[in-house]
Design an enzyme around this catalytic site. Structure first.
Site: not given
Ligand code: APR
Ligand code: PHB
Length: 394
Positions: A72, A201, A293, A297, A385
């Protein structure tokens, strides 16, 4: 029995450390309280940083991950109906993440180790650590009714938040840092195509939503729910309905629904202890720290602890660098705190806080705009990220 490193716990931390050490010729034995089926029954996260992927390759267990994992290059973030694409690859100087379930990673590591080899013990009872402050620590446990003693040089506590390792350190030696959040995540796994090719998100006044996936045909979705919520109150229909209400209309209308393969609620928590070593015991992964979450991580932080301890053990056994041993905690904690910060930041940015006042709402909206309306802001999200650089060698 004796070995060099006794590893407590056969979750991803223990199995990955064991595999790396074994390949380097450093003897180790893994002791796990549960059965293999139980360990594989746990559905956990699914986004691997490049560093985690590289460790799986170094451990020689990456064939299926390299075949089936989905690269991704970005994620989407939504607030107040505004959808922002975070181009992870461009913003991080070429890095990406790999979508591959933690359950699958655990299975690959488990198969590489073998489930009834002499160097892994499942269903061990009463695992107890002894003489941690001496140079000859040992572990005792019971297997099939027989008491066993395992002598070793070092003990790696990879036994998660509820394990015995952290509890074996005198409480006066540990400082605990903790934050609990007034909500949990209700997760649903389904054999339906994901609603988007990348993760989404999203903040919504009804609560946070995450649209994730395991493959082109398997989706994983999460809804923010109050801590008091019970999973039995959520039929599949209610879940899909609520998910649709919290997503922009164009995304909601593309949702493909289906029966849940799994549904569960997990509370969100930030937790760290310091130091994460005591005598000859080291803590790794969830035994040492928990992150909410929202930044993906948890597993990746476990892998970076494994990296740190593995490199230190290579120094010890290949170069006689015993001086490195006492540095484990300080080296690992530097990166742990940065991942704690990012996970707390993403959680604070995207969830609905029941006690927030008008000013905190404006601050949250402004944080979203501040971080997503400039390349500098987006870059800090992207670099965290995809995973900050490993702290070792320091
Ligand atoms: N003795 C032996 N094994 C134990 C004991 C004990 N007393 N207590 C717990 N265990 C085992 C658990 O059964 C489990 O298999 O230790 C293992 C710990 O595994 P995880 O909880 O998965 O922790 P870890 O390997 O550190 O994985 C990191 O990343 O995505 C996150 O929380 C997620 O599990 C994930 C974590
Ligand atoms: C998941 O797919 O389970 C997942 C993905 C990203 C997260 C958390 C969980 O941030």
């Amino acid at each position: 029995m004796n070995t060099r490193i006794a590893i407590i716990g056969a979750g991803p931390s223990g199995l990955l450390l064991g595999q790396l050490l074994r390949n380097a010729g450093i003897d180790n034995v893994i002791i796990e309280r549960q059965t293999p089926d139980y360990v594989l029954g746990r559905i956990r996260a699914g986004v691997l940083e490049q560093g985690t992927v590289d460790l799986m390759r170094e451990a020689g267990v990456s064939a299926r991950m390299d075949r089936e994992g989905l690269v991704h290059e970005g994620i989407d973030m939504i607030y107040g109906g505004t959808r922002v694409h975070v181009d992870l690859k461009r913003l991080s100087g070429g890095k990406t993440v790999l979508v591959y379930g933690q359950t699958e990673m655990t299975r690959d590591l488990m198969e590489a180790r073998g489930i009834d080899g002499p160097d892994i013990v499942y269903a061990a009872e009463d695992v107890t650590l002894h003489d941690l402050e001496s140079t000859q620590p040992y572990v005792t446990f019971r297997k099939d009714g027989v008491d066993v003693r395992l002598d070793c040089d070092y003990i790696a506590g990879c036994d998660g938040y509820h394990g015995v390792s952290r509890k074996s350190i005198p409480t006066a030696r540990l400082q605990t840092f903790e934050r609990t959040y007034p909500f949990g995540w209700l997760g649903l796994l389904a054999d339906t195509p994901p609603v988007n090719h990348e993760l989404i998100y999203a903040h919504h006044p009804r609560g946070f939503v995450l649209c994730s996936q395991r493959s082109a045909t398997r989706s994983r979705y999460y809804l923010q729910v109050p801590l008091t919520e019970q999973v039995q109150n959520w039929s599949d229909d209610r879940f899909w309905d609520e998910l649709g209400r919290r997503l922009p209309a164009d995304i909601a209308s593309a949702l493909v629904t289906g029966p849940a393969l799994e549904k569960s609620i997990a509370p969100l928590r930030s937790f760290v202890v310091e130091p994460i070593q005591h005598g000859r015991l080291f803590l790794l992964g969830d035994a040492a720290h928990i992150v909410p979450p929202t930044g993906a991580k948890g597993l990746n932080l476990a892998a970076s602890d494994v990296n740190t301890l593995y490199r230190i053990m290579l120094g010890v056994y290949e170069q006689g660098r015993d001086d490195l041993v006492e540095r484990y905690s300080a080296i690992a904690l530097k990166r742990i705190w940065k991942a704690e910060r990012f996970s707390w930041f993403m959680t604070s940015l995207l969830h609905e806080f029941p006690d927030s006042d008008a000013f905190s709402r404006r601050m949250q909206e402004t944080d979203f705009r501040y971080f997503t309306e400039s390349d500098a802001g987006l870059r800090t999200i992207a670099e965290n990220y995809v995973g900050l650089p490993y702290a070792f060698p320091a």
